[in-house]
Design an enzyme around this catalytic site. Structure first.
Site, short mmCIF file in Angstrom:
data_model
loop_
_atom_site.label_atom_id
_atom_site.label_comp_id
_atom_site.label_asym_id
_atom_site.label_seq_id
_atom_site.Cartn_x
_atom_site.Cartn_y
_atom_site.Cartn_z
N ASP A 162 0.80 -1.23 0.00
CA ASP A 162 0.00 0.00 0.00
C ASP A 162 0.83 1.28 0.00
OD1 ASP A 162 1.01 -0.10 2.53
OD2 ASP A 162 -0.90 -0.22 3.57
N ARG A 177 -4.48 4.72 6.45
CA ARG A 177 -4.76 4.50 5.03
C ARG A 177 -5.93 5.33 4.52
NH1 ARG A 177 -3.86 -0.97 3.39
NH2 ARG A 177 -5.67 -0.60 2.06
N TYR A 228 0.62 -3.54 11.69
CA TYR A 228 1.59 -4.65 11.62
C TYR A 228 1.98 -4.99 13.05
CZ TYR A 228 2.86 -3.60 6.68
OH TYR A 228 2.87 -3.40 5.34
N PRO A 259 8.10 -6.34 4.43
CA PRO A 259 7.35 -5.27 3.77
C PRO A 259 7.26 -3.95 4.54
CG PRO A 259 5.84 -6.95 4.63
CD PRO A 259 7.22 -7.35 5.03
P1 FAD Z 1 3.73 -10.05 -7.12
O1 FAD Z 1 3.00 -8.90 -6.60
O2 FAD Z 1 3.89 -11.23 -6.24
O3 FAD Z 1 3.03 -10.47 -8.47
C1 FAD Z 1 3.35 -11.68 -9.10
C2 FAD Z 1 2.22 -12.02 -10.06
O4 FAD Z 1 2.62 -13.17 -10.80
C3 FAD Z 1 0.93 -12.39 -9.34
O5 FAD Z 1 -0.16 -11.73 -9.95
C4 FAD Z 1 0.84 -13.90 -9.49
O6 FAD Z 1 -0.50 -14.37 -9.59
C5 FAD Z 1 1.58 -14.13 -10.79
N1 FAD Z 1 2.23 -15.44 -10.88
C6 FAD Z 1 2.96 -16.05 -9.94
N2 FAD Z 1 3.42 -17.23 -10.40
C7 FAD Z 1 2.96 -17.36 -11.67
C8 FAD Z 1 3.09 -18.36 -12.66
N3 FAD Z 1 3.81 -19.47 -12.44
N4 FAD Z 1 2.47 -18.17 -13.84
C9 FAD Z 1 1.73 -17.05 -14.09
N5 FAD Z 1 1.57 -16.07 -13.16
C10 FAD Z 1 2.20 -16.21 -11.98
N6 FAD Z 1 5.62 -3.27 -1.02
C11 FAD Z 1 5.66 -1.93 -1.05
O7 FAD Z 1 6.34 -1.35 -1.91
N7 FAD Z 1 4.97 -1.16 -0.18
C12 FAD Z 1 4.22 -1.73 0.80
O8 FAD Z 1 3.61 -1.01 1.56
C13 FAD Z 1 4.18 -3.13 0.89
N8 FAD Z 1 3.43 -3.72 1.82
C14 FAD Z 1 3.32 -5.08 1.81
C15 FAD Z 1 2.55 -5.65 2.76
C16 FAD Z 1 2.41 -7.02 2.80
C17 FAD Z 1 1.56 -7.59 3.87
C18 FAD Z 1 3.07 -7.84 1.85
C19 FAD Z 1 2.91 -9.33 1.89
C20 FAD Z 1 3.87 -7.26 0.90
C21 FAD Z 1 4.02 -5.87 0.88
N9 FAD Z 1 4.82 -5.24 -0.05
C22 FAD Z 1 4.91 -3.89 -0.07
C23 FAD Z 1 5.59 -6.02 -1.00
C24 FAD Z 1 4.89 -6.07 -2.35
O9 FAD Z 1 3.60 -6.59 -2.23
C25 FAD Z 1 5.68 -6.93 -3.32
O10 FAD Z 1 7.05 -6.61 -3.25
C26 FAD Z 1 5.18 -6.68 -4.73
O11 FAD Z 1 3.84 -7.10 -4.86
C27 FAD Z 1 6.04 -7.43 -5.73
O12 FAD Z 1 5.53 -7.22 -7.00
P2 FAD Z 1 5.78 -8.29 -8.14
O13 FAD Z 1 4.98 -7.83 -9.29
O14 FAD Z 1 7.24 -8.49 -8.30
O15 FAD Z 1 5.22 -9.66 -7.57
#
Ligand code: FAD
Length: 686
Positions: free
Chosen positions: A50, A279, A287, A362
């Site tokens: 977020d 928020r 947290y 996070p």
């Molecule tokens: P993801 O968001 O994990 O996206 C991966 C995508 O790939 C998903 O849609 C999934 O469905 C898809 N996928 C996975 N495997 C496959 C497959 N084999 N085939 C096809 N599709 C697939 N970050 C911040 O910057 N600020 C915050 O405030 C923050 N708060 C957070 C709070 C929590 C509780 C958590 C758990 C995380 C938080 N984060 C925060 C971290 C953030 O959510 C992640 O770092 C970010 O979502 C990563 O983005 P991404 O696109 O690399 O991966």
């Protein structure tokens, strides 16, 4: 199973989280034939990340969507630190700015990830035009095999990566929720097993399969990345996990805690630590450290973790203040650890981005920001290489630049999360406890990194070294005057750093503008000419001479390629790019002029070379390229002496590539050489 069909695509993006969507946006803007697949049925509807850092908001603004996020998000101006007093009860120890003032025109803002994903998807759709194919997110699709034909990776016309895609059933693509009435994020948490292996092992009654041949494949598939695992042993992530478990609740709180609408970092004497994030829509994210489920062996019993357990812990930490809620939006739990991959690409044909190559805790609000930062960095390079406008070896800079940032992120998170999870030291002799002043200092010192504003990419073909070794590469030993010229041209503009924004006035109509808004993310490089006081005849002559030189040596079709601009939101306002109305694609290099003469001493069309007000037979003159810095504030901020001026070349992602003198023809040649090493002239002009 149905027979596999084969199709070809320039870029295949696997995963449509923040990293995949930012990359899709670039591909849509640049008109690249792209497929985006995600194994889930839909995007996130609540919870997860977020926090949007200043640099991410600047990036959104460069795509014309910053104002939407900014308007809907809650802005976090303040942070309070609460520690145990001598009586063991928590007390506000310190209150200060959450974001160091004047780093950016934005401050950290919070809005749930799903809403931002929606805004990104809408913008991707709006970028379609006759020259820009629609980029669609294909849900419930996952890869089952990936093969690279190594014999053709150096052939830029080849499609060397073959991927088999399986279309999943709705049941396969829908994650299981622990509580039937409430969204949780446990299936995405590092406490949960990933379901990819189970889905791959399922061979009975599976859906349609197809083969795709791609020029480039990008793994944006999150922390359990299938793409990374498929690339082999040397792509494993390295790092460690701690035994600290944290729970997360998104609630509308009912509490007498006085700072509930401020960001708070709270350390209790006995019950662990807590963070409060105020928020949008009255929501608050809480947290809490879950000491009772941290076994110390690295194994965690997930069934012990429920929203009630998290709430109970939060109540103990906040005591004597009370905490309750009627409405809960989302919850999850995660284990703190830091891991990073050594390699971010294979043959510059398969790339890894976001959580697929770096994971951490996070709480500092970094993951989504750094993940989108990865694909913001990769997207324009990949798109322009696909369009044959950029030399393919520029792709080497993706790993060079982003691995450095990932390592800094892991080092920061390692220090920050251990200080946060540690028990507060009772006094200076309590070595087992964490020093709360050290914790606050670590937070303050890390501001430049946390906000994303402090990113400084190392010297490469893209960011000419500002120190003189690199700055004069290829020329003879520099003379003292050359040295002075280059080092002092724009002292506060360092190659590798983002071009900061300053307010300047439009020469044509006196409207104040953030200069960054005139550098939209549309694939174009910029040459920003700081003209200094052009009411002086000699200075004006120099600027106009440079204008003529730029037109002949940088902007002409023989020297730099043309680029078609996509429609869609424009950061400068209006409904979209006016490029729709003209048949001609502009040069990939755009020129802006900022001068420090009194505005009314300059006539735009009469005094300045046409490169600063180009003419189009359908659209007339362009009035949006010249800006007055009447009181010299912007020149001062950028470190430019108004008597001498400077020239700054900016990459399509807003990072400074090269700085040189306005006067020095040697510097102009450097500019030409810099572009020459990156760009490929339009095929029609060669
Ligand atoms: P993801 O968001 O994990 O996206 C991966 C995508 O790939 C998903 O849609 C999934 O469905 C898809 N996928 C996975 N495997 C496959 C497959 N084999 N085939 C096809 N599709 C697939 N970050 C911040 O910057 N600020 C915050 O405030 C923050 N708060 C957070 C709070 C929590 C509780 C958590 C758990 C995380 C938080 N984060 C925060 C971290 C953030 O959510 C992640 O770092 C970010 O979502 C990563 O983005 P991404 O696109 O690399 O991966």
């Amino acid at each position: 199973m149905e027979a596999a069909a084969t199709s070809k695509v320039d870029v295949l993006i696997i995963g449509a989280g923040p990293a995949g969507l930012m990359l899709s946006l670039w591909m849509a803007k640049l008109g690249i034939k792209t497929r985006v697949v995600d194994k889930r049925t839909g995007k996130i509807v609540s919870g997860q990340a977020d926090g949007f850092q200043c640099r991410t908001l600047e990036i959104f603004d460069s795509f014309g969507i910053g104002h939407k996020v900014w308007h809907e998000a809650n802005h976090m101006h303040e942070v309070s630190f609460w520690n145990p007093g001598e009586d063991g009860k928590i007390r506000r120890h310190h209150r200060g700015p959450n974001t160091q003032p004047n780093l950016s025109r934005f401050t950290e803002a919070v809005l749930h990830q799903g809403r931002v994903e929606s805004i990104l998807i809408d913008t991707i759709r709006a970028s379609a035009s006759p020259k820009h194919p629609l980029v669609e997110i294909e849900r419930s699709v996952m890869p089952t095999s990936l093969h690279i034909d190594e014999s053709s990776v150096d052939d830029e016309d080849a499609y060397p990566v073959e991927v088999t895609l399986r279309h999943l059933t709705e049941e396969e693509a829908t994650p299981t929720q622990r509580l039937s009435n409430l969204q949780d994020g446990l299936y995405r948490s590092n406490l949960a097993e990933d379901d990819t292996e189970r889905l791959l092992a399922n061979t009975a009654g599976v859906g349609r399969e197809e083969k795709v041949r791609a020029k480039y494949v990008v793994g944006c598939d999150g922390a359990h990345s299938w793409v990374r695992k498929t690339l082999g042993e040397e792509y494993q992530m390295k790092g460690e996990s701690t035994d600290a478990i944290w729970g997360v609740l998104d609630i509308i709180p009912i509490t007498d805690f006085p700072d509930i609408r401020s960001r708070c970092m709270i350390h209790s004497a006995e019950f662990g630590a807590m963070m409060i994030i105020p928020r949008e829509n009255k929501l608050v994210r809480v947290y809490t450290q879950l000491k009772q489920v941290s076994t110390g062996t690295g194994r965690v019993d997930r069934s012990q973790i429920t929203p009630d357990v998290i709430l109970e812990t939060a109540r103990k930490i906040l005591s004597p203040y009370t905490l309750d809620y009627h409405y809960i939006d989302w919850w999850t739990a995660y284990q703190i650890g830091q891991r990073v991959g050594d390699r971010f690409s294979k043959h510059n044909r398969v790339f890894l981005t976001g959580d697929a190559v770096h994971t951490h805790s996070p709480k500092a609000g970094q993951g989504m920001n750094v993940s989108m930062g990865d694909t913001y960095n990769l997207g324009w390079k990949l798109g322009l290489v696909c369009k044959k406008l950029l030399q393919p070896h520029v792709l080497d800079t993706y790993e060079l630049e982003r691995r450095q940032i990932a390592r800094q992120l892991i080092a920061f998170d390692h220090k920050f999360s251990r200080l946060f999870s540690g028990r507060p030291a009772k006094d200076a002799s309590d070595e087992a406890g964490s020093s709360m002043s050290e914790f606050q200092q670590a937070f303050r010192e890390a501001q430049l990194f946390i906000t994303g504003v402090g990113i400084h990419y190392q010297p490469s073909i893209l960011t000419s070294d500002s120190d003189l070794k690199g700055g004069l590469q290829g020329t003879e030993t520099p003379s003292q005057s050359q040295v002075t010229n280059l080092a002092e041209s724009a002292a506060h503009c360092q190659p590798g750093r983002r071009f900061a924004s300053q307010i300047v006035l439009s020469q044509a109509d006196a409207r104040p503008w953030e200069l960054q808004l005139h550098m939209p993310s549309n694939g174009r490089f910029r040459v920003v000419v700081f003209g200094g006081d052009i009411s002086q005849a000699t200075q004006l002559a120099t600027v106009n001479k440079l204008g003529g030189w730029l037109q002949a040596n940088v902007l002409s079709p023989a020297k730099s390629p043309r680029i078609s601009l996509a429609p869609g939101p424009d950061p400068r306002g209006g409904s979209g790019s006016s490029q729709w109305m003209t048949d001609e694609d502009p040069s990939i290099v755009d020129v802006l002029l900022v001068h420090s003469a009194p505005r009314d001493k300059i006539e735009l069309l009469q005094d300045l070379h046409e490169v600063f007000h180009p003419f189009d037979k359908k659209l007339g003159w362009d009035y949006g390229k010249v800006f007055a810095d009447d009181h010299g504030k912007a020149h001062e901020h950028y470190g430019v002496d108004p008597d001498r001026g400077a020239v700054v070349a900016v990459r399509p992602d807003g990072y400074i590539g090269l700085v040189t003198g306005l006067q020095a023809e040697d510097g102009w040649t450097r500019l030409q050489a810099w572009f020459g090493g990156l760009l490929r002239p339009s095929p029609s002009s060669s």
